[in-house]
Enzyme design. Structure first.
Site, PDB file in Angstrom:
ATOM      1  N   TYR A  54     -11.846   6.949  -2.104  1.00 56.68           N
ATOM      2  CA  TYR A  54     -10.882   6.764  -3.188  1.00 56.68           C
ATOM      3  C   TYR A  54      -9.841   5.733  -2.799  1.00 56.68           C
ATOM      4  O   TYR A  54      -9.180   5.839  -1.766  1.00 56.68           O
ATOM      5  CB  TYR A  54     -10.182   8.084  -3.521  1.00 56.68           C
ATOM      6  CG  TYR A  54      -9.166   7.929  -4.641  1.00 56.68           C
ATOM      7  CD1 TYR A  54      -9.589   7.734  -5.940  1.00 56.68           C
ATOM      8  CD2 TYR A  54      -7.810   7.942  -4.380  1.00 56.68           C
ATOM      9  CE1 TYR A  54      -8.673   7.574  -6.970  1.00 56.68           C
ATOM     10  CE2 TYR A  54      -6.889   7.784  -5.388  1.00 56.68           C
ATOM     11  CZ  TYR A  54      -7.328   7.602  -6.685  1.00 56.68           C
ATOM     12  OH  TYR A  54      -6.428   7.443  -7.693  1.00 56.68           O
ATOM     13  N   LYS A  60      -7.722   4.428  -9.168  1.00 56.67           N
ATOM     14  CA  LYS A  60      -8.641   4.469 -10.304  1.00 56.67           C
ATOM     15  C   LYS A  60      -9.053   3.050 -10.666  1.00 56.67           C
ATOM     16  O   LYS A  60      -8.399   2.072 -10.311  1.00 56.67           O
ATOM     17  CB  LYS A  60      -7.938   5.154 -11.498  1.00 56.67           C
ATOM     18  CG  LYS A  60      -8.895   5.832 -12.466  1.00 56.67           C
ATOM     19  CD  LYS A  60      -9.688   6.934 -11.833  1.00 56.67           C
ATOM     20  CE  LYS A  60     -10.675   7.536 -12.846  1.00 56.67           C
ATOM     21  NZ  LYS A  60     -11.633   8.434 -12.212  1.00 56.67           N
ATOM     22  N   ASP A 103      -4.602  -4.036  -8.854  1.00 59.52           N
ATOM     23  CA  ASP A 103      -3.425  -3.253  -8.480  1.00 59.52           C
ATOM     24  C   ASP A 103      -3.125  -3.617  -7.031  1.00 59.52           C
ATOM     25  O   ASP A 103      -3.881  -3.276  -6.124  1.00 59.52           O
ATOM     26  CB  ASP A 103      -3.746  -1.766  -8.623  1.00 59.52           C
ATOM     27  CG  ASP A 103      -2.619  -0.868  -8.124  1.00 59.52           C
ATOM     28  OD1 ASP A 103      -1.612  -1.386  -7.620  1.00 59.52           O
ATOM     29  OD2 ASP A 103      -2.752   0.370  -8.234  1.00 59.52           O
TER      30      ASP A 103
END
Length: 381
Positions: free
Chosen positions: A235, A238, A11
């Site tokens: 984080y 995902k 991503d």
């Protein structure tokens, strides 16, 4: 010929939020991949996206973990990241967690699934076909249930009762919380079926790394079982796994492999990677634009000719009206789960909340807790 299948995804930017990569980003990756084919680094390749993740599917003879192949993917993702940054896109370079990996990109952010086999179109594999699953807004454990059912449960795969598969499959299960290295246990189905299930029920910690035929010793499945928060320490999005699954003959048939996805089973993911939501099967190149940014999974199928090239076309398994009902079921399950909001099972437990702000909020409140002084009993009147 010893042929390697490599799928590397990342991503690295998307339009209008975390939805899909831009056309120019896709073109940048495709351009780098085309050069690699012309330079004979790769035999063949295919580029697609699922949600905001770009996947490069490749055949070559360089072996698993080839620094040349991995550096090609890294270079392609850097080119697309440059486009994303100049275009002001969301999350530009998000999955590229180090400045410049010197060898292969495992541990550097991109998801990697690879497997190798002797390719001769003879013997037990007179035809070589495989599938690539790519998921967005969820973690590697999203494949635990469907792959277990397809490779260990004859209720879903009747082929397991036939001579080529009757001995079962060996599951390599990885402990994704171990950051010191790949900590793996090998368990055999059907003999260790309950032990396998005991581990795979925890999608956030344990995942399938690969599955191997016990009869023929051939690798059937490879999964990108890496967790971004374990790599980055925070984080960053995902994990969005990919998986390579060989099919037919000594392996389950495509219909047996995809049928468990009709469950639209619940996985950890969704917005900020913090919710529990159903996994919805979608065609390739589907953006994440629906309510709640539902976790999605695509599946493409390929055949390989004698020279290691893909057949002239591919199969988009979930681009079929048969899956419309599953997509409706997934939406119904999602609406019901999200109606519970932040409470209980609707969100991941505190230990798995991947969006740093949640932990910061709770941590600041924990500092304000005080042990209440014991109350003395009131005197009787």
């Amino acid at each position: 010929m010893r042929l390697t299948l490599s799928v590397i995804k990342a991503d690295i930017g998307s339009v209008g939020g975390h939805t899909k990569p831009s056309t120019r980003m896709m073109a940048a990756v495709e351009g780098e991949v085309a050069k690699a084919i012309c330079d004979r680094l790769l035999i063949d390749a295919f580029v697609c996206h699922t949600g905001d993740d770009i996947a490069i599917i490749m055949t070559h003879t360089r072996g698993e973990g080839s620094s040349e192949v991995h550096q090609l993917a890294w270079k392609a993702f850097l080119a697309a990241t440059s486009v994303a940054k100049t275009s002001g896109l969301y999350g530009a370079g998000q999955d590229l967690l180090v400045d410049a990996p010197s060898g292969n990109v495992r541990g550097a952010g991109p998801g990697v699934a690879e497997l190798s086999f002797d390719h001769s179109l003879s013997g037990t594999r007179p035809a070589e076909s495989f599938m690539v699953f790519a998921a967005d807004k969820c973690g590697p454990g999203a494949y635990n249930l469907p792959l277990y059912l397809a490779f260990a449960d004859p209720m879903y795969c009747a082929g397991l009762m036939l001579p080529p598969m009757i001995k079962g499959f060996r599951f390599h299960v990885i402990d994704m919380d171990n950051t010191a290295g790949d900590s793996v246990i090998e368990l055999d189905a059907p003999a260790d079926g309950y032990h396998i299930a005991a581990l795979l029920r925890d999608n956030e910690r344990f995942g399938i790394d690969r599955i191997v035929s016990r009869t023929h010793g051939e690798v059937a499945v490879a999964v990108s079982a890496q967790r971004l928060h374990a790599i980055a320490g925070k984080y960053t999005g995902k994990d969005d796994p990919v998986a390579i699954v060989r099919n037919q003959g000594i392996f389950p048939a495509p219909e047996e492999i995809v049928s468990p996805f009709a469950k639209a089973h619940f996985v950890g993911g969704d917005a900020r990677g913090s919710h529990v939501m159903p996994l919805m099967p979608v065609p390739i190149n589907t953006p994440v634009t629906g309510m709640y940014c539902l976790p999605i999974v695509s599946c493409t199928g390929f055949s390989i000719d004698k020279d290691g090239r893909f057949s002239e076309s591919f199969t988009d398994f979930f681009d079929n009206p048969a899956w419309d009902e599953v997509r409706r079921r997934a939406q119904r399950k999602a609406i019901e789960m999200r109606s519970q909001g932040w409470s209980g099972a609707a969100m991941l437990p505190y230990s798995e909340l991947e969006y740093g702000g949640f932990r910061d909020t709770v941590s600041s409140l924990l500092k304000r807790f005080q042990v209440r002084k014991e109350r003395k009993p009131e005197a009787a009147e």
